[in-house]
Design an enzyme around this catalytic site. Structure first.
Site, PDB file in Angstrom:
ATOM      1  N   HIS A 138     -31.304 -17.970 -16.053  1.00 55.54           N
ATOM      2  CA  HIS A 138     -31.226 -16.759 -17.147  1.00 55.54           C
ATOM      3  C   HIS A 138     -30.528 -17.455 -18.474  1.00 55.54           C
ATOM      4  O   HIS A 138     -30.140 -17.973 -18.787  1.00 55.54           O
ATOM      5  CB  HIS A 138     -30.366 -15.707 -16.936  1.00 55.54           C
ATOM      6  CG  HIS A 138     -30.751 -14.550 -18.027  1.00 55.54           C
ATOM      7  ND1 HIS A 138     -31.436 -13.446 -18.873  1.00 55.54           N
ATOM      8  CD2 HIS A 138     -29.738 -13.731 -19.090  1.00 55.54           C
ATOM      9  CE1 HIS A 138     -31.752 -13.047 -18.794  1.00 55.54           C
ATOM     10  NE2 HIS A 138     -30.328 -13.068 -19.339  1.00 55.54           N
ATOM     11  N   MET A 192     -41.953 -13.919 -14.275  1.00 55.03           N
ATOM     12  CA  MET A 192     -41.437 -12.615 -14.297  1.00 55.03           C
ATOM     13  C   MET A 192     -41.513 -11.701 -13.776  1.00 55.03           C
ATOM     14  O   MET A 192     -42.791 -10.706 -14.112  1.00 55.03           O
ATOM     15  CB  MET A 192     -42.683 -12.968 -15.835  1.00 55.03           C
ATOM     16  CG  MET A 192     -42.014 -14.165 -17.033  1.00 55.03           C
ATOM     17  SD  MET A 192     -40.043 -14.139 -17.412  1.00 55.03           S
ATOM     18  CE  MET A 192     -40.292 -12.924 -18.655  1.00 55.03           C
ATOM     19  N   ARG A 193     -41.819 -11.532 -12.527  1.00 52.86           N
ATOM     20  CA  ARG A 193     -41.480 -10.680 -11.259  1.00 52.86           C
ATOM     21  C   ARG A 193     -39.781 -10.501 -11.143  1.00 52.86           C
ATOM     22  O   ARG A 193     -39.680 -11.117 -10.487  1.00 52.86           O
ATOM     23  CB  ARG A 193     -42.321 -10.434 -10.424  1.00 52.86           C
ATOM     24  CG  ARG A 193     -43.795 -10.595 -10.692  1.00 52.86           C
ATOM     25  CD  ARG A 193     -44.705 -10.177  -9.980  1.00 52.86           C
ATOM     26  NE  ARG A 193     -44.872  -9.745  -8.718  1.00 52.86           N
ATOM     27  CZ  ARG A 193     -45.175  -8.535  -8.491  1.00 52.86           C
ATOM     28  NH1 ARG A 193     -46.297  -8.259  -9.657  1.00 52.86           N
ATOM     29  NH2 ARG A 193     -44.985  -7.683  -7.688  1.00 52.86           N
ATOM     30  N   GLY A 207     -43.351 -23.791 -17.681  1.00 52.49           N
ATOM     31  CA  GLY A 207     -42.936 -24.668 -16.148  1.00 52.49           C
ATOM     32  C   GLY A 207     -41.527 -26.309 -16.339  1.00 52.49           C
ATOM     33  O   GLY A 207     -42.035 -26.907 -16.016  1.00 52.49           O
ATOM     34  N   SER A 208     -41.096 -26.363 -17.641  1.00 51.76           N
ATOM     35  CA  SER A 208     -40.030 -26.835 -18.371  1.00 51.76           C
ATOM     36  C   SER A 208     -39.148 -27.165 -17.218  1.00 51.76           C
ATOM     37  O   SER A 208     -38.943 -27.855 -17.060  1.00 51.76           O
ATOM     38  CB  SER A 208     -40.079 -26.820 -19.408  1.00 51.76           C
ATOM     39  OG  SER A 208     -39.174 -25.877 -19.754  1.00 51.76           O
ATOM     40  N   GLU A 217     -30.613 -25.059 -20.237  1.00 52.67           N
ATOM     41  CA  GLU A 217     -31.284 -25.364 -18.190  1.00 52.67           C
ATOM     42  C   GLU A 217     -31.668 -26.031 -17.186  1.00 52.67           C
ATOM     43  O   GLU A 217     -31.138 -26.426 -16.927  1.00 52.67           O
ATOM     44  CB  GLU A 217     -32.545 -24.189 -18.838  1.00 52.67           C
ATOM     45  CG  GLU A 217     -32.185 -23.069 -19.767  1.00 52.67           C
ATOM     46  CD  GLU A 217     -33.238 -21.985 -19.644  1.00 52.67           C
ATOM     47  OE1 GLU A 217     -33.679 -22.025 -18.834  1.00 52.67           O
ATOM     48  OE2 GLU A 217     -33.334 -21.066 -20.411  1.00 52.67           O
ATOM     49  N   ASP A 230     -30.687  -9.691 -12.992  1.00 51.95           N
ATOM     50  CA  ASP A 230     -29.933 -10.612 -13.532  1.00 51.95           C
ATOM     51  C   ASP A 230     -28.395 -10.264 -12.667  1.00 51.95           C
ATOM     52  O   ASP A 230     -27.504 -11.084 -13.460  1.00 51.95           O
ATOM     53  CB  ASP A 230     -30.133 -10.893 -15.038  1.00 51.95           C
ATOM     54  CG  ASP A 230     -31.439 -11.587 -15.339  1.00 51.95           C
ATOM     55  OD1 ASP A 230     -31.780 -12.681 -14.455  1.00 51.95           O
ATOM     56  OD2 ASP A 230     -32.102 -10.671 -15.879  1.00 51.95           O
TER      57      ASP A 230
END
Ligand code: GRF
Length: 221
Positions: free
Chosen positions: A112, A93-94, A15-16, A177, A148
């Site tokens: 991404h 991650m889904r 969660g950064s 990011e 993506d």
């Protein structure tokens, strides 16, 4: 003038990126409110980050759902119940179903850790590192039904050095990011993003400087 955009942030891990958004909301530089954080992973550290900042956080684990669409239906219900306008995927991650994406058309953003369309899917940093590219980076894009593949909003480029490891490259990418995701959300909040087919036009925003970058540098000879 921008309005306050209600966000729902979907997470699975550290969660950064969530933290970078929380921090800018709290300083007032991002006109957004995080209404709910949802994790599919009960052990995600992102949940603790949310709770520490008084943000509602919930787990929707995939066990107990017959199929992807049932899971996504629960997700949509949860996000709607919290008045979410923009869905922010921050290490979730889904893969989302067409059902989910229809519920939030061009209102789902993803980040991404590579320069799309290169190195999609998991481990974008590792794929770029192993390939031997001289630049990599990260991409914020609107999610569509592919993995993506949606329209690109903003990208950051970082060099890959000979001395890099996958880890040092990943850290360099992650720092960017944390800069481009809040920026993308801010542009959305300000109404400056126009999606035209595959392209996202950014209105009333400075142009990048036009200087090319080389790695290794082009020397005088
Ligand atoms: C980031 O590298 C992001 O690009 C990818 O998953 C990672 C999430 O990191 N989609 P964090 O959970 O935000 O720290």
């Amino acid at each position: 003038m921008s309005r306050i955009v209600n966000l729902g942030v979907l997470v699975s891990g550290s969660g950064s990126n969530l933290q970078s958004i929380i921090d800018r909301v709290e300083t007032g530089s991002l006109p957004a409110a995080i209404r709910i954080v949802v994790s599919n992973n009960p052990a995600a550290f992102a949940l603790e980050r949310a709770r520490k900042h008084g943000i509602p956080a919930t787990v929707i684990a995939h066990e107990g759902f017959a199929n992807r669409e049932d899971y996504d239906r629960r997700l949509v219900e949860t996000l709607n119940a919290h008045g979410v306008e923009l869905v922010v995927l921050a290490g979730f991650m889904r893969v989302l179903s067409p059902f989910f994406l229809r519920a939030f058309p061009m209102r789902v953003m993803n980040i991404h850790p590579a320069l799309l369309p290169s190195f999609p899917g998991t481990h974008g940093q590792r794929k770029a590192f192993d390939y031997g590219v001289k630049f990599s980076g990260c991409t914020v894009h609107f999610a569509d039904e592919g993995v993506d593949t949606g329209p690109v909003i903003i990208q950051a480029v970082v060099p890959v050095y000979d001395a890099d490891t996958e880890e040092t490259l990943s850290q360099r990418i992650l720092r960017e990011e944390h800069r481009i995701y809040p920026q993308a959300i801010r542009l959305y909040a300000e109404g400056k993003l126009r999606v035209e087919g595959r392209k996202v036009r950014v209105l009333d925003h400075p142009q990048p400087d036009g200087s090319p970058r080389h790695n290794p540098p082009v020397t005088d000879f």
